[in-house]
Design a protein around this motif. Structure first.
Motif, PDB file in Angstrom:
ATOM      1  N   ASP A 117       0.828  -1.208   0.000  1.00  0.00           N
ATOM      2  CA  ASP A 117       0.000   0.000   0.000  1.00  0.00           C
ATOM      3  C   ASP A 117       0.861   1.256   0.000  1.00  0.00           C
ATOM      4  N   LEU A 118       1.939   1.229   0.766  1.00  0.00           N
ATOM      5  CA  LEU A 118       2.822   2.389   0.858  1.00  0.00           C
ATOM      6  C   LEU A 118       3.461   2.704  -0.494  1.00  0.00           C
ATOM      7  N   VAL A 119       3.979   1.688  -1.168  1.00  0.00           N
ATOM      8  CA  VAL A 119       4.591   1.905  -2.486  1.00  0.00           C
ATOM      9  C   VAL A 119       3.544   2.386  -3.476  1.00  0.00           C
ATOM     10  N   GLN A 120       2.382   1.753  -3.478  1.00  0.00           N
ATOM     11  CA  GLN A 120       1.322   2.139  -4.408  1.00  0.00           C
ATOM     12  C   GLN A 120       0.880   3.576  -4.173  1.00  0.00           C
ATOM     13  N   THR A 121       0.714   3.981  -2.932  1.00  0.00           N
ATOM     14  CA  THR A 121       0.318   5.346  -2.609  1.00  0.00           C
ATOM     15  C   THR A 121       1.378   6.340  -3.063  1.00  0.00           C
ATOM     16  N   ALA A 122       2.641   6.023  -2.801  1.00  0.00           N
ATOM     17  CA  ALA A 122       3.725   6.924  -3.204  1.00  0.00           C
ATOM     18  C   ALA A 122       3.783   7.074  -4.720  1.00  0.00           C
ATOM     19  N   LEU A 123       3.634   5.978  -5.444  1.00  0.00           N
ATOM     20  CA  LEU A 123       3.668   6.056  -6.908  1.00  0.00           C
ATOM     21  C   LEU A 123       2.459   6.816  -7.454  1.00  0.00           C
ATOM     22  N   ALA A 124       1.306   6.637  -6.832  1.00  0.00           N
ATOM     23  CA  ALA A 124       0.116   7.362  -7.278  1.00  0.00           C
ATOM     24  C   ALA A 124       0.282   8.865  -7.065  1.00  0.00           C
ATOM     25  N   LYS A 125       0.905   9.246  -5.965  1.00  0.00           N
ATOM     26  CA  LYS A 125       1.145  10.671  -5.717  1.00  0.00           C
ATOM     27  C   LYS A 125       2.214  11.223  -6.659  1.00  0.00           C
ATOM     28  N   ALA A 126       3.196  10.404  -6.993  1.00  0.00           N
ATOM     29  CA  ALA A 126       4.284  10.864  -7.860  1.00  0.00           C
ATOM     30  C   ALA A 126       3.830  11.027  -9.303  1.00  0.00           C
ATOM     31  N   VAL A 127       2.950  10.171  -9.776  1.00  0.00           N
ATOM     32  CA  VAL A 127       2.534  10.237 -11.180  1.00  0.00           C
ATOM     33  C   VAL A 127       1.815  11.548 -11.486  1.00  0.00           C
ATOM     34  N   VAL A 128       1.146  12.104 -10.506  1.00  0.00           N
ATOM     35  CA  VAL A 128       0.423  13.365 -10.704  1.00  0.00           C
ATOM     36  C   VAL A 128       1.389  14.500 -11.044  1.00  0.00           C
ATOM     37  N   LYS A 129       2.568  14.493 -10.439  1.00  0.00           N
ATOM     38  CA  LYS A 129       3.548  15.560 -10.646  1.00  0.00           C
ATOM     39  C   LYS A 129       4.755  15.084 -11.446  1.00  0.00           C
ATOM     40  N   TRP A 130       4.605  14.010 -12.185  1.00  0.00           N
ATOM     41  CA  TRP A 130       5.730  13.363 -12.845  1.00  0.00           C
ATOM     42  C   TRP A 130       6.514  14.312 -13.757  1.00  0.00           C
ATOM     43  N   GLN A 131       5.845  15.183 -14.475  1.00  0.00           N
ATOM     44  CA  GLN A 131       6.513  16.076 -15.422  1.00  0.00           C
ATOM     45  C   GLN A 131       7.444  17.068 -14.731  1.00  0.00           C
ATOM     46  N   ARG A 132       7.200  17.371 -13.458  1.00  0.00           N
ATOM     47  CA  ARG A 132       7.998  18.355 -12.744  1.00  0.00           C
ATOM     48  C   ARG A 132       9.056  17.744 -11.821  1.00  0.00           C
ATOM     49  N   ILE A 133       9.174  16.423 -11.793  1.00  0.00           N
ATOM     50  CA  ILE A 133      10.108  15.754 -10.880  1.00  0.00           C
ATOM     51  C   ILE A 133      11.477  15.638 -11.543  1.00  0.00           C
ATOM     52  N   ASP A 134      12.518  16.119 -10.820  1.00  0.00           N
ATOM     53  CA  ASP A 134      13.883  16.016 -11.330  1.00  0.00           C
ATOM     54  C   ASP A 134      14.536  14.688 -10.957  1.00  0.00           C
ATOM     55  N   ASP A 135      14.386  14.277  -9.695  1.00  0.00           N
ATOM     56  CA  ASP A 135      14.985  13.038  -9.203  1.00  0.00           C
ATOM     57  C   ASP A 135      13.851  12.123  -8.722  1.00  0.00           C
ATOM     58  N   PRO A 136      13.321  11.270  -9.597  1.00  0.00           N
ATOM     59  CA  PRO A 136      12.137  10.482  -9.250  1.00  0.00           C
ATOM     60  C   PRO A 136      12.303   9.591  -8.022  1.00  0.00           C
ATOM     61  N   GLU A 137      13.452   8.919  -7.895  1.00  0.00           N
ATOM     62  CA  GLU A 137      13.610   7.993  -6.771  1.00  0.00           C
ATOM     63  C   GLU A 137      13.610   8.736  -5.444  1.00  0.00           C
ATOM     64  N   ALA A 138      14.343   9.826  -5.367  1.00  0.00           N
ATOM     65  CA  ALA A 138      14.370  10.605  -4.128  1.00  0.00           C
ATOM     66  C   ALA A 138      12.980  11.151  -3.807  1.00  0.00           C
ATOM     67  N   TYR A 139      12.269  11.575  -4.822  1.00  0.00           N
ATOM     68  CA  TYR A 139      10.927  12.124  -4.632  1.00  0.00           C
ATOM     69  C   TYR A 139       9.972  11.051  -4.103  1.00  0.00           C
ATOM     70  N   VAL A 140      10.002   9.873  -4.712  1.00  0.00           N
ATOM     71  CA  VAL A 140       9.106   8.788  -4.287  1.00  0.00           C
ATOM     72  C   VAL A 140       9.465   8.324  -2.871  1.00  0.00           C
ATOM     73  N   LYS A 141      10.767   8.218  -2.569  1.00  0.00           N
ATOM     74  CA  LYS A 141      11.165   7.805  -1.219  1.00  0.00           C
ATOM     75  C   LYS A 141      10.698   8.820  -0.181  1.00  0.00           C
ATOM     76  N   GLN A 142      10.803  10.096  -0.494  1.00  0.00           N
ATOM     77  CA  GLN A 142      10.351  11.110   0.462  1.00  0.00           C
ATOM     78  C   GLN A 142       8.844  11.012   0.671  1.00  0.00           C
ATOM     79  N   ILE A 143       8.100  10.753  -0.392  1.00  0.00           N
ATOM     80  CA  ILE A 143       6.656  10.534  -0.244  1.00  0.00           C
ATOM     81  C   ILE A 143       6.414   9.343   0.676  1.00  0.00           C
ATOM     82  N   MET A 144       7.184   8.271   0.490  1.00  0.00           N
ATOM     83  CA  MET A 144       7.010   7.072   1.319  1.00  0.00           C
ATOM     84  C   MET A 144       7.279   7.379   2.785  1.00  0.00           C
TER      85      MET A 144
END
Length: 173
Positions: A37-64
């Motif tokens: 659930d945690l990974v799925q939630t983080a990815l769902a939040k990241a996809v919304v702002k995907w075009q503006r993300i510079d470092d995807p892994e760091a961004y997703v981990k911070q969401i997690m």
């Protein structure tokens, strides 16, 4: 989201999902379903702002990290994880790595959510204290004292970790 961004997102998810699941598993104290659930939630939040993300892994981990903290604060998310016990008389063969993971999982589950987060971020993720403090929204001193107390609590409540270290050193010598 255009086709190139969608392709980039799909490539990121397929390449980094195993590492994100391992992190989520540690953050959730070994609860497989909550980790998913945690990974799925983080990815769902990241996809919304995907075009503006510079470092995807760091961004997703911070969401997690932040999402897990939010879940810890909600009392209804606290669940008890039941697991089977190891069979008695287990021998020291190739199962020592699996045994260590099980012992560590049970030991981490005995800690408070904040203590577990500090230990996972500091030692499993190998992040510096300053980064952990920033991620968890507290001071470096709080991180140091929490890590100290968590390790002390592990020594008291999970002495089997010390036993495992002793038997592992005997095997290597």
């Amino acid at each position: 989201m255009d086709a190139a961004d969608e392709r980039r997102f799909r490539e990121f998810v397929s390449a980094r999902s195993p590492a994100l699941m391992r992190l989520a598993f540690l953050l959730t104290g070994g609860d497989q379903y909550t980790a998913e659930d945690l990974v799925q939630t983080a990815l769902a939040k990241a996809v919304v702002k995907w075009q503006r993300i510079d470092d995807p892994e760091a961004y997703v981990k911070q969401i997690m990290y932040r999402q897990q903290i939010s879940w810890w604060r909600l009392a209804w998310r606290q669940r008890e994880t039941t697991t089977a016990s190891l069979p008695e008389g287990a021998t020291a063969d190739d199962t020592s790595g699996a045994e260590l993971r099980l012992v560590l999982r049970h030991a981490l589950a005995r800690l408070t959510p904040r203590q577990r987060a500090v230990l996972v971020l500091r030692y499993a993720e190998d992040l510096p204290e300053e980064t952990v403090a920033r991620l968890l929204g507290c001071s470096v001193g709080t991180i140091r004292s929490t890590a100290h107390r968590a390790l002390a609590r592990l020594r008291v409540t999970a002495p089997e970790l010390a036993d495992f270290r002793l038997s592992a050193s005997e095997v290597t010598s």
